[in-house]
Design a protein around this motif. Structure first.
Motif, PDB file in Angstrom:
ATOM      1  N   MET A  79      53.724  -1.404   8.683  1.00  0.00           N
ATOM      2  CA  MET A  79      53.940   0.041   8.586  1.00  0.00           C
ATOM      3  C   MET A  79      52.811   0.777   9.287  1.00  0.00           C
ATOM      4  O   MET A  79      51.654   0.373   9.223  1.00  0.00           O
ATOM      5  CB  MET A  79      54.016   0.464   7.112  1.00  0.00           C
ATOM      6  N   LYS A  80      53.161   1.858   9.962  1.00  0.00           N
ATOM      7  CA  LYS A  80      52.188   2.605  10.748  1.00  0.00           C
ATOM      8  C   LYS A  80      52.270   4.087  10.376  1.00  0.00           C
ATOM      9  O   LYS A  80      53.357   4.667  10.365  1.00  0.00           O
ATOM     10  CB  LYS A  80      52.502   2.407  12.227  1.00  0.00           C
ATOM     11  N   ALA A 104      48.973  -0.877   5.494  1.00  0.00           N
ATOM     12  CA  ALA A 104      49.533  -0.030   6.556  1.00  0.00           C
ATOM     13  C   ALA A 104      48.441   0.432   7.510  1.00  0.00           C
ATOM     14  O   ALA A 104      47.330   0.760   7.096  1.00  0.00           O
ATOM     15  CB  ALA A 104      50.231   1.183   5.947  1.00  0.00           C
ATOM     16  N   VAL A 115      52.922   4.628   1.161  1.00  0.00           N
ATOM     17  CA  VAL A 115      53.100   3.238   1.614  1.00  0.00           C
ATOM     18  C   VAL A 115      53.864   2.419   0.573  1.00  0.00           C
ATOM     19  O   VAL A 115      54.719   1.584   0.930  1.00  0.00           O
ATOM     20  CB  VAL A 115      51.728   2.592   1.902  1.00  0.00           C
TER      21      VAL A 115
END
Length: 202
Positions: free
Chosen positions: A1-2, A33, A200
């Motif tokens: 995840m970004k 993340a 997140v």
């Protein structure tokens, strides 16, 4: 995840903006993340262009824009942005729109697509004050929140986005002529970190 997390540059005669100063203190990884940090200009027309370029280049899953709301006592997570630019003071390019729509073909408002309530609760669970806000104002903060949500709705339907306002930093109010609500930069950064944790984990 970004996650792309942005903070504005100083405006309104201030020498610092606690938004980006706090963003800079965030860890590079939160709950696994990746956190991409970006300073953006306090300019109505240019701010969204800088964010749009970063979105195109980095393809984040989430965009969180952070801005200063002088006078607020704690970090506040915004629920809604409105299609209105109405500047009380000129932006950093000298632009001062009055009663103008941000996007002629856009809806009246966008709701944040972040888990706003969970973000607030996670910050509070770590002993830090935090609230939901239902007004991002009508200045550049609201502008970039609205326009990023508009960008997501039109071009990046899987990208979530939202906005967090932060109070003055303690250093900013130390020499002002009257006492104002403030928070240490490090505490602001921790609040942002805990808010991001909730994003997140969602």
């Amino acid at each position: 995840m970004k996650l792309l997390v942005t903070g504005f540059d100083p405006f309104g005669g201030e020498s610092v903006n606690p938004a980006y100063e706090a963003v800079k203190l965030l860890p590079d990884i939160i709950e696994g993340a990746q956190i991409i940090k970006l300073e953006i200009p306090t300019v109505f027309k240019k701010s969204i262009e800088v964010v749009k370029e970063a979105v195109e280049n980095d393809q984040p899953d989430v965009v969180i824009n952070v801005g200063q709301a002088g006078g607020r006592a704690c970090v506040t997570v915004e629920k809604v942005a409105i299609n209105l630019a109405d500047a009380g003071i000129p932006d950093n390019a000298g632009d001062s729109p009055q009663d103008e729509p941000l996007e002629e073909d856009g809806p009246d408002a966008y709701f944040s697509t972040l888990p706003v309530r969970a973000m607030v609760e996670n910050v509070k669970s770590h002993g830090l004050p935090c609230e939901i806000s239902y007004s991002a104002g009508t200045y550049v903060c609201n502008s970039v929140m609205y326009r990023v949500l508009h960008l997501a709705a039109r071009s990046y339907p899987n990208m979530k986005a939202g906005f967090i306002h932060v109070p003055y930093s303690s250093e900013q109010v130390a020499n002002k002529d009257r006492p104002l609500a403030s928070m240490p930069i490090e505490t602001i950064a921790k609040s942002l970190e805990h808010a991001i944790e909730a994003v997140v984990k969602e």
